[in-house]
Design a protein around this motif. Sequence first.
Motif, PDB file in Angstrom:
ATOM      1  N   PRO A  55       0.794  -1.235   0.000  1.00 18.60           N
ATOM      2  CA  PRO A  55       0.000   0.000   0.000  1.00 18.60           C
ATOM      3  C   PRO A  55       0.823   1.280   0.000  1.00 18.60           C
ATOM      4  N   GLU A  56       2.068   1.207   0.478  1.00 11.20           N
ATOM      5  CA  GLU A  56       2.903   2.407   0.506  1.00 11.20           C
ATOM      6  C   GLU A  56       3.170   2.949  -0.898  1.00 11.20           C
ATOM      7  N   ARG A  57       2.965   2.114  -1.910  1.00 11.26           N
ATOM      8  CA  ARG A  57       3.217   2.531  -3.295  1.00 11.26           C
ATOM      9  C   ARG A  57       2.002   3.200  -3.951  1.00 11.26           C
ATOM     10  N   TRP A  58       0.811   3.005  -3.379  1.00 13.28           N
ATOM     11  CA  TRP A  58      -0.384   3.515  -4.066  1.00 13.28           C
ATOM     12  C   TRP A  58      -1.384   4.229  -3.160  1.00 13.28           C
ATOM     13  N   GLU A  59      -1.192   4.223  -1.864  1.00  6.20           N
ATOM     14  CA  GLU A  59      -2.219   4.757  -0.977  1.00  6.20           C
ATOM     15  C   GLU A  59      -2.533   6.230  -1.235  1.00  6.20           C
ATOM     16  N   GLN A  60      -1.559   7.006  -1.708  1.00  5.82           N
ATOM     17  CA  GLN A  60      -1.785   8.427  -1.974  1.00  5.82           C
ATOM     18  C   GLN A  60      -2.671   8.653  -3.199  1.00  5.82           C
TER      19      GLN A  60
END
Length: 236
Positions: A55-60
């Motif tokens: 999720p750190e790659r797409w949560e934003q």
Amino acid sequence: MKTANVIGGTGLVGAQLVDLLLKDREFEKVVVFGRNSLNITNPKLKEHLIDFSAPERWEQLVNGDVLFSCMGTTLAKAGSKQRQYEIDYIYQYRFADIASRNGVSEYVLVSSSGANPKSSFFYMRIKGELEDAIIKLPFKKIIIARPSQLYGERKEKRLSETVGLSIMRTLNIIGLYRKHRPIHAQKVAAAMIESLKYYENTAIVSSYRLFGLAKFYNRGQELYHKNNDFKELQTD
């Protein structure tokens, strides 16, 4: 004009949902998150190919007005209960949690008739546990759709599903289990969109009620397009 986020857009219900959202005048943008491309070209569509375990790659990227969650798999397809739990519960809950923290205010989940966190059936237990967890998230509106047996165009054939549909339809013909009759994926998708107008807060929607919501949605879309066609004829 809303922005819709969709996960599970390549599935039976998800594919129908994306198709309806792209045609719906109330949605100006449809953002689909998934592992595989839909292979669709549409000016309203934005795709993000992601790894749900990172999720750190797409949560934003998760923003907008509403999240439609249509993810789901079978034990046979997943290969193990652990993998099925990861896809059906962990990925969906994590995505919903991120959406709620990012300001997405409305959430619609495809669950299942018979979902129960205490069920002796693994699949129904996962669905029930997910429902309980989702309801605690700070969305302004949460809709949980509980369809009965689904049918529609699938890429792969499922013998057990075909047999089950045949048996249920026979029972329906003789007047049994009418409230649990099979429902087409398009009707579930239509009902998911219509439910956002119909319910003000949290609601768990039975399969029987999904039929009615789908009818309202499809009738409204038909009338809208007929009226627009008539207006165009008047201006020609």
